[in-house]
Design an enzyme around this catalytic site. Sequence first.
Site, PDB file in Angstrom:
ATOM      1  N   HIS A   9      78.101  66.103 -51.844  1.00 45.21           N
ATOM      2  CA  HIS A   9      79.412  66.351 -52.428  1.00 45.21           C
ATOM      3  C   HIS A   9      80.033  67.614 -51.829  1.00 45.21           C
ATOM      4  O   HIS A   9      81.209  67.613 -51.465  1.00 45.21           O
ATOM      5  CB  HIS A   9      79.282  66.499 -53.946  1.00 45.21           C
ATOM      6  CG  HIS A   9      78.735  65.278 -54.628  1.00 45.21           C
ATOM      7  ND1 HIS A   9      79.476  64.513 -55.513  1.00 45.21           N
ATOM      8  CD2 HIS A   9      77.524  64.672 -54.552  1.00 45.21           C
ATOM      9  CE1 HIS A   9      78.737  63.505 -55.959  1.00 45.21           C
ATOM     10  NE2 HIS A   9      77.547  63.586 -55.388  1.00 45.21           N
TER      11      HIS A   9
ATOM     12  N   ASP B 108      85.769  66.870 -57.461  1.00 45.18           N
ATOM     13  CA  ASP B 108      84.776  65.820 -57.624  1.00 45.18           C
ATOM     14  C   ASP B 108      84.940  65.215 -59.016  1.00 45.18           C
ATOM     15  O   ASP B 108      85.264  65.922 -59.970  1.00 45.18           O
ATOM     16  CB  ASP B 108      83.379  66.436 -57.481  1.00 45.18           C
ATOM     17  CG  ASP B 108      82.316  65.400 -57.198  1.00 45.18           C
ATOM     18  OD1 ASP B 108      81.987  64.635 -58.125  1.00 45.18           O
ATOM     19  OD2 ASP B 108      81.814  65.358 -56.064  1.00 45.18           O
TER      20      ASP B 108
ATOM     21  N   ALA C  59      68.946  69.466 -39.846  1.00 42.23           N
ATOM     22  CA  ALA C  59      69.331  68.954 -38.525  1.00 42.23           C
ATOM     23  C   ALA C  59      70.815  68.593 -38.501  1.00 42.23           C
ATOM     24  O   ALA C  59      71.381  68.219 -39.528  1.00 42.23           O
ATOM     25  CB  ALA C  59      68.491  67.723 -38.196  1.00 42.23           C
TER      26      ALA C  59
ATOM     27  N   GLN D  69      73.103  66.245 -38.336  1.00 40.76           N
ATOM     28  CA  GLN D  69      73.093  64.777 -38.408  1.00 40.76           C
ATOM     29  C   GLN D  69      74.239  64.116 -37.655  1.00 40.76           C
ATOM     30  O   GLN D  69      74.027  63.163 -36.905  1.00 40.76           O
ATOM     31  CB  GLN D  69      73.107  64.334 -39.872  1.00 40.76           C
ATOM     32  CG  GLN D  69      73.159  62.810 -40.034  1.00 40.76           C
ATOM     33  CD  GLN D  69      72.707  62.366 -41.398  1.00 40.76           C
ATOM     34  OE1 GLN D  69      71.563  62.562 -41.770  1.00 40.76           O
ATOM     35  NE2 GLN D  69      73.602  61.756 -42.151  1.00 40.76           N
TER      36      GLN D  69
ATOM     37  N   TRP E 181      76.308  57.739 -49.327  1.00 41.49           N
ATOM     38  CA  TRP E 181      77.592  57.352 -48.713  1.00 41.49           C
ATOM     39  C   TRP E 181      77.949  58.261 -47.545  1.00 41.49           C
ATOM     40  O   TRP E 181      78.529  57.827 -46.550  1.00 41.49           O
ATOM     41  CB  TRP E 181      78.712  57.335 -49.748  1.00 41.49           C
ATOM     42  CG  TRP E 181      79.988  56.769 -49.182  1.00 41.49           C
ATOM     43  CD1 TRP E 181      81.190  57.391 -49.074  1.00 41.49           C
ATOM     44  CD2 TRP E 181      80.170  55.457 -48.619  1.00 41.49           C
ATOM     45  NE1 TRP E 181      82.118  56.561 -48.479  1.00 41.49           N
ATOM     46  CE2 TRP E 181      81.511  55.355 -48.192  1.00 41.49           C
ATOM     47  CE3 TRP E 181      79.325  54.363 -48.432  1.00 41.49           C
ATOM     48  CZ2 TRP E 181      82.034  54.206 -47.602  1.00 41.49           C
ATOM     49  CZ3 TRP E 181      79.839  53.205 -47.839  1.00 41.49           C
ATOM     50  CH2 TRP E 181      81.180  53.140 -47.426  1.00 41.49           C
ATOM     51  N   ASN E 182      77.602  59.541 -47.662  1.00 38.43           N
ATOM     52  CA  ASN E 182      77.827  60.479 -46.558  1.00 38.43           C
ATOM     53  C   ASN E 182      77.176  59.953 -45.275  1.00 38.43           C
ATOM     54  O   ASN E 182      77.797  59.888 -44.206  1.00 38.43           O
ATOM     55  CB  ASN E 182      77.176  61.810 -46.945  1.00 38.43           C
ATOM     56  CG  ASN E 182      77.998  63.013 -46.555  1.00 38.43           C
ATOM     57  OD1 ASN E 182      79.206  62.930 -46.418  1.00 38.43           O
ATOM     58  ND2 ASN E 182      77.338  64.121 -46.370  1.00 38.43           N
ATOM     59  N   SER E 183      75.890  59.599 -45.379  1.00 34.28           N
ATOM     60  CA  SER E 183      75.145  59.107 -44.215  1.00 34.28           C
ATOM     61  C   SER E 183      75.700  57.769 -43.737  1.00 34.28           C
ATOM     62  O   SER E 183      75.798  57.523 -42.538  1.00 34.28           O
ATOM     63  CB  SER E 183      73.658  58.970 -44.558  1.00 34.28           C
ATOM     64  OG  SER E 183      73.079  60.245 -44.725  1.00 34.28           O
TER      65      SER E 183
ATOM     66  N   GLU F   4      78.986  58.305 -41.847  1.00 33.63           N
ATOM     67  CA  GLU F   4      78.743  58.937 -40.541  1.00 33.63           C
ATOM     68  C   GLU F   4      78.163  57.925 -39.557  1.00 33.63           C
ATOM     69  O   GLU F   4      78.582  57.857 -38.401  1.00 33.63           O
ATOM     70  CB  GLU F   4      77.802  60.132 -40.709  1.00 33.63           C
ATOM     71  CG  GLU F   4      78.451  61.300 -41.418  1.00 33.63           C
ATOM     72  CD  GLU F   4      77.533  62.506 -41.626  1.00 33.63           C
ATOM     73  OE1 GLU F   4      78.025  63.527 -42.123  1.00 33.63           O
ATOM     74  OE2 GLU F   4      76.329  62.422 -41.291  1.00 33.63           O
TER      75      GLU F   4
ATOM     76  N   GLN G 281      72.803  54.355 -53.954  1.00 35.44           N
ATOM     77  CA  GLN G 281      72.282  54.004 -52.618  1.00 35.44           C
ATOM     78  C   GLN G 281      71.923  52.516 -52.453  1.00 35.44           C
ATOM     79  O   GLN G 281      72.201  51.938 -51.405  1.00 35.44           O
ATOM     80  CB  GLN G 281      71.095  54.905 -52.274  1.00 35.44           C
ATOM     81  CG  GLN G 281      71.495  56.376 -52.159  1.00 35.44           C
ATOM     82  CD  GLN G 281      70.316  57.324 -52.185  1.00 35.44           C
ATOM     83  OE1 GLN G 281      69.167  56.911 -52.040  1.00 35.44           O
ATOM     84  NE2 GLN G 281      70.579  58.611 -52.376  1.00 35.44           N
TER      85      GLN G 281
END
Length: 477
Positions: A36, A142, A353, A355, A373-375, A378, A395
Amino acid sequence: MDIGSENLENLELGSNSKKQENEVAIVMVPFPAQSHLNQLLQLACIFSSSYNLPVYYVASATHNLQARVRANALNPSDIAKIHFHDLPTPEFASPAPDPNALSKFPAQLLPSYNASMLLREPVALFLKDISSKSRRVVVVHDVLMSYNVQDVSSLHNAESYIFNCVSVFFMYCCFICIPKGIPIPLEEDLLKKLPSLEADAPEEINKLVAFQLQYKDIRAGDLYNSNKVLEGTSLDLMAQFASTQNKKQWAIGPILPTKLDHVSDKRNKCLDWLDNQPPRSVLYVSFGSSTTFSDEEIKELAVGLERSKQKFVWVLRDADRGDIFTGEARRFELPEGFEERVNGVGLVVRKWAPQLEILAHSSTGGFMSHCGWNSCIESITMGVPMAAWSMHSEQPINAFFVTEILKIGLIVREWEKREELVSASTIENVVRKLMASKEGDETRKRSEELGKAVRESTEKGGASQLELDSFIAHVTR
């Protein structure tokens, strides 16, 4: 003509207030969890750098620092333009995550979540101050900070918008269909595959979410980190519902830099390693900031990766504590001799790392992910197919969306079997299928085509860029 010092002072005050009257200030209020914090900081940089608006990022000192130190893909000069305002936050416990818990939900973060519930008063004071200096205050927050920003409704020149850090498909299923008894708009064969939508979180978090949701109706509208290319159907359905509530919505995603052209003075060593690998040959393995594995799970994953004979970069970190700057990091035990045996084939990274830069690298050909959702956004934007291994919260719905609707990924483990140990042989088979099979190649091709379309939507005249321009025109009206 002598107008007198008092009149001169009044004129100067008038000109200053006129100058301030023209200003629209944007205030970002994130929820204190990494995915977030990150999404709202990405958006803050867009508002500040692309539209030259003053942006205030309002959180505890700990979480403001966390957002800054982990902003890998953002240009440091863009971050420097953001005004970080530290809220006085009550002290909270910051326990280590439990690697052997049956549920993967990050229960260790609950004390920090609860502490965030006590920020209403300092947020209200800050908004009142900014309101007195600006023509309009635009609060972007948020959904899980709705209670904290409710005093925006008492200010004559302020309005608020919720920035949703989850997929529109998830929002529609869980916040429209289930509460209102509306059928989920999927064909029967897909409905059978849809994971259970029952919350897997502790009762304490369910209560916190329910409490915050009571205050969300004060918003003027919603922003989504998605776009019409990805979720046109869900967005249309949400728009129909929003119109009945007189709320506006904008699908402005992906809100991340699609061109990583700034040069960092500290390039991560894993990017140097990727430079020496063939195109699309490396599997990136990372389970985000809220997943903790047991020693047994680590061993199965290590053996599965080694047996697959595929190249990989594995980010092996423990889940975040509420305060990431306290406590000793857990040292993971890998099978004896593992790193020596995979030398040249695999790289284990034990720190944070970059990402987005890894996913954007030409050598990266797959992403084993928890499907936050972020991953997802991306990976989709960079055209990288996914090995979907959901852990908690929304998820499993994201994993379903990626694998069954977009068809740009493969499932590692069915959600119904989440309490079972995933074996090395299962991991080996999925990795090989994604990285070295015809099915994997077809999935990669679809991913690359979708990624190209999503990136184009953020360019001038693209659907996402038009939505962003529309939102800015609306709030600066």
